[in-house]
Each structure stands twice: as structure tokens, then as C-alpha cells.
Design a protein around this motif. Structure first.
Motif, PDB file in Angstrom:
ATOM      1  N   ASN A  46       0.833  -1.208   0.000  1.00  0.00           N
ATOM      2  CA  ASN A  46       0.000   0.000   0.000  1.00  0.00           C
ATOM      3  C   ASN A  46       0.867   1.257   0.000  1.00  0.00           C
ATOM      4  O   ASN A  46       0.556   2.238  -0.689  1.00  0.00           O
ATOM      5  CB  ASN A  46      -0.933   0.001   1.217  1.00  0.00           C
ATOM      6  CG  ASN A  46      -1.998  -1.079   1.130  1.00  0.00           C
ATOM      7  OD1 ASN A  46      -2.417  -1.456   0.035  1.00  0.00           O
ATOM      8  ND2 ASN A  46      -2.429  -1.592   2.282  1.00  0.00           N
ATOM      9  N   LEU A  50       0.189   3.307  -3.296  1.00  0.00           N
ATOM     10  CA  LEU A  50      -0.757   4.391  -3.068  1.00  0.00           C
ATOM     11  C   LEU A  50      -0.136   5.763  -3.303  1.00  0.00           C
ATOM     12  O   LEU A  50      -0.824   6.711  -3.680  1.00  0.00           O
ATOM     13  CB  LEU A  50      -1.324   4.310  -1.645  1.00  0.00           C
ATOM     14  CG  LEU A  50      -2.313   3.164  -1.387  1.00  0.00           C
ATOM     15  CD1 LEU A  50      -2.794   3.189   0.059  1.00  0.00           C
ATOM     16  CD2 LEU A  50      -3.513   3.238  -2.340  1.00  0.00           C
ATOM     17  N   ASP A  51       1.174   5.890  -3.074  1.00  0.00           N
ATOM     18  CA  ASP A  51       1.812   7.188  -3.313  1.00  0.00           C
ATOM     19  C   ASP A  51       2.172   7.390  -4.778  1.00  0.00           C
ATOM     20  O   ASP A  51       2.748   8.424  -5.153  1.00  0.00           O
ATOM     21  CB  ASP A  51       3.053   7.353  -2.426  1.00  0.00           C
ATOM     22  CG  ASP A  51       4.151   6.344  -2.762  1.00  0.00           C
ATOM     23  OD1 ASP A  51       3.996   5.590  -3.729  1.00  0.00           O
ATOM     24  OD2 ASP A  51       5.176   6.346  -2.048  1.00  0.00           O
ATOM     25  N   ASN A  55       3.391   0.920  -9.804  1.00  0.00           N
ATOM     26  CA  ASN A  55       2.133   0.245 -10.103  1.00  0.00           C
ATOM     27  C   ASN A  55       2.264  -1.207  -9.664  1.00  0.00           C
ATOM     28  O   ASN A  55       3.306  -1.627  -9.147  1.00  0.00           O
ATOM     29  CB  ASN A  55       1.765   0.364 -11.587  1.00  0.00           C
ATOM     30  CG  ASN A  55       2.864  -0.192 -12.494  1.00  0.00           C
ATOM     31  OD1 ASN A  55       3.541  -1.161 -12.143  1.00  0.00           O
ATOM     32  ND2 ASN A  55       3.046   0.434 -13.662  1.00  0.00           N
TER      33      ASN A  55
END
Length: 280
Positions: A46, A50-51, A55
Motif C-alpha cells: 500500500n 498508493l503514493d 504500479n
């Protein structure tokens, strides 16, 4: 036979509290380990994705999908298994010496029982073997449960599902799970046959010490070294010969025969010491 069974039951009951504590440590540590390691991996995934820095494909290329076999190498698994192994090795000595150094000299009562003294030896060895099988059975029950927990926490895209056989084999060649949970009946008899031989060899060394005290320590150590040399003699010949002296099938058969011989000699010597030399 009846006296032997009673002695086995008696030995199991004497160690039961510690044994149940070991089982509790293994169960709690491994289940907590699966949860912690899986969540740590998910937090890493995550944090990286998420940042926007990675990918899914880039993350998997960098960190690889998580598998149960990777979790097996965490301290949550290795430490409790190592603790259990160390406890059982210690118990090989404790199962004898507590009878001499307890509150009462309990060995006197054991030796005075109306049964063949060989039953005392066999009962103690059987108790250890049954406790090992008990821990192995617990591990077999835990693996499917842990696998379900792992699959619940880690999404399909981030993990590689494995069968129980693949998990055991994935612990590495001659990994600790492959030793404890052999995947063939032949390997089972090899692994646990060597374990049985080792236990009886240690028992013989202990009885040498109990029979001859200071000199017995030397006799016991010498006996263990001699037993090891006899059992490994085909491999020693292989090392010092310029070419393979034995075919693999021949080496296997010879090792089985030598293992049986060493075990038989250990039982015979232990029986002799119990009947003729051991004193209270």
C-alpha cells in the motif's frame, strides 16, 4: 506389554505441562506470525503503490508476490520450532536425570518394579517419539489454517497460492519442514529412524555415565563418537576414495543396515548397563 504401556503413560504425564506449553507457544507464535508478516507485506504494498511511485507490475517485479514458504522462514516459525526441538533434546537427558536427582530417588522405585528393566528404556524412548509425532501432527493441522489466514489477508494479485505439499517442499532442500514432514513414506522412516537411533545412542551414553560416573562420561562420549563413525563410514569411504565407491542404491541399503546395527547395539548395551551396572 501391560507394564510397558503403563510406563509410557507415566512418562508422558510427567512432561505433559511443559509439553502443552510448547504446543501453545508453537500455535500462538505461528498464527501471529502469519498475521504480522502478511500485514507487513500489505503495508509495504500500500505504501509503494498508493503514493504513485509504483504500479502493481513494478511492485511485484521488485518485491515478488508473497508466498507461505517465505513466511516459514520468519522468526515466528523458526524460533518456536527450534525451541521445541531444543526442549525435546534436553528432555532426552532430563527424562533420566530427574529420576536420580528429584526430591526422592525415583530411579530406585523404577528399578524395583516387577517388570523387565528394558521396558524402562523403551518406555522413555517411546514417550519422546510420541511427543515428536504429536508436535508434527500439530504442525500438519496448523499449515492449512495458516494458509487460509494468509489468503484472507493478502489479495490474490499479491500472492502465490501453494498446496501444503508445495509449502513443505518450498521450505528449501532439506529445510526444517521437509525433515519434520517428509513427503514420502521412505523419507519418513529415514528421518525418524535416524532420530530414534540418536535417542538410543544418547540414552546409552547417559547410562554409561550413571554406571561409571566420571569414567562413564568418557565412555559415553567415546560411544557416541564410535556410533557416529560406524553410521557415517560409507560417506567417509566416499570422501577419501577418488571416485564414487558405492551406487546410490547400495549406499542407501548400507546406511539402513548400519542404522539398525547401531540402534540394536545401543539397546543391547543399555539393557546390559541397566541390569548389571546401574546403581542407585
Amino acid at each position: 506389554m501391560k507394564n510397558y504401556v503403563k510406563l509410557v503413560d507415566f512418562e508422558l504425564k510427567r512432561f505433559m505441562k511443559i509439553y502443552l506449553a510448547l504446543i501453545g507457544i508453537v500455535i500462538i507464535s505461528q498464527i501471529v506470525g502469519v498475521i504480522v508478516e502478511s500485514n507487513q507485506f500489505m503495508n509495504l504494498a500500500n505504501g509503494e503503490m498508493l503514493d504513485g511511485s509504483m504500479n502493481l507490475a513494478q511492485f511485484l517485479e521488485t518485491y515478488w508476490p508473497l508466498t507461505m514458504s517465505r513466511i516459514l522462514f520468519s522468526r515466528w516459525f523458526i524460533l518456536p520450532v527450534g525451541l521445541s526441538a531444543a526442549a525435546l533434546i534436553f528432555y532426552c537427558f532430563f527424562i533420566w536425570y530427574r529420576d536420580w536427582f528429584g526430591k526422592n530417588t525415583f530411579i530406585y522405585r523404577l528399578l524395583m518394579l516387577p517388570t523387565a528393566r528394558i521396558n524402562i528404556l523403551l518406555a522413555k524412548a517411546s514417550a519422546i517419539f510420541l511427543m515428536v509425532l504429536g508436535l508434527v501432527s500439530i504442525q500438519l493441522i496448523l499449515l492449512p489454517i495458516e494458509n487460509i489466514i494468509f489468503q484472507t489477508i493478502v489479495p490474490f494479485d499479491l500472492r502465490v497460492d501453494m498446496t501444503i505439499r508445495e509449502i513443505v517442499n518450498g521450505s528449501g532442500y532439506y529445510g526444517y519442514l521437509q525433515i519434520l514432514l517428509p513427503t514420502s513414506i521412505v523419507q519418513f522412516f529415514i528421518n525418524y529412524g535416524i532420530g530414534f537411533m540418536t535417542v538410543f545412542t544418547l540414552f546409552t551414553a547417559i547410562l554409561f555415565e550413571r554406571s561409571y560416573r566420571i569414567k562413564g562420561i568418557i565412555f559415553g562420549v567415546a560411544y557416541c563418537i564410535l556410533a557416529l563413525i560406524i553410521f557415517l563410514s560409507p560417506f567417509i569411504i566416499e570422501i577419501f576414495s577418488e571416485f564414487g565407491y558405492f551406487y546410490p542404491e547400495e549406499l542407501f541399503i548400507i546406511e539402513v543396515i548400519l542404522g539398525i546395527i547401531v540402534t540394536g547395539i545401543s539397546i543391547w548395551v543399555s539393557h546390559y548397563l541397566l541390569n548389571r551396572k546401574v546403581t542407585v
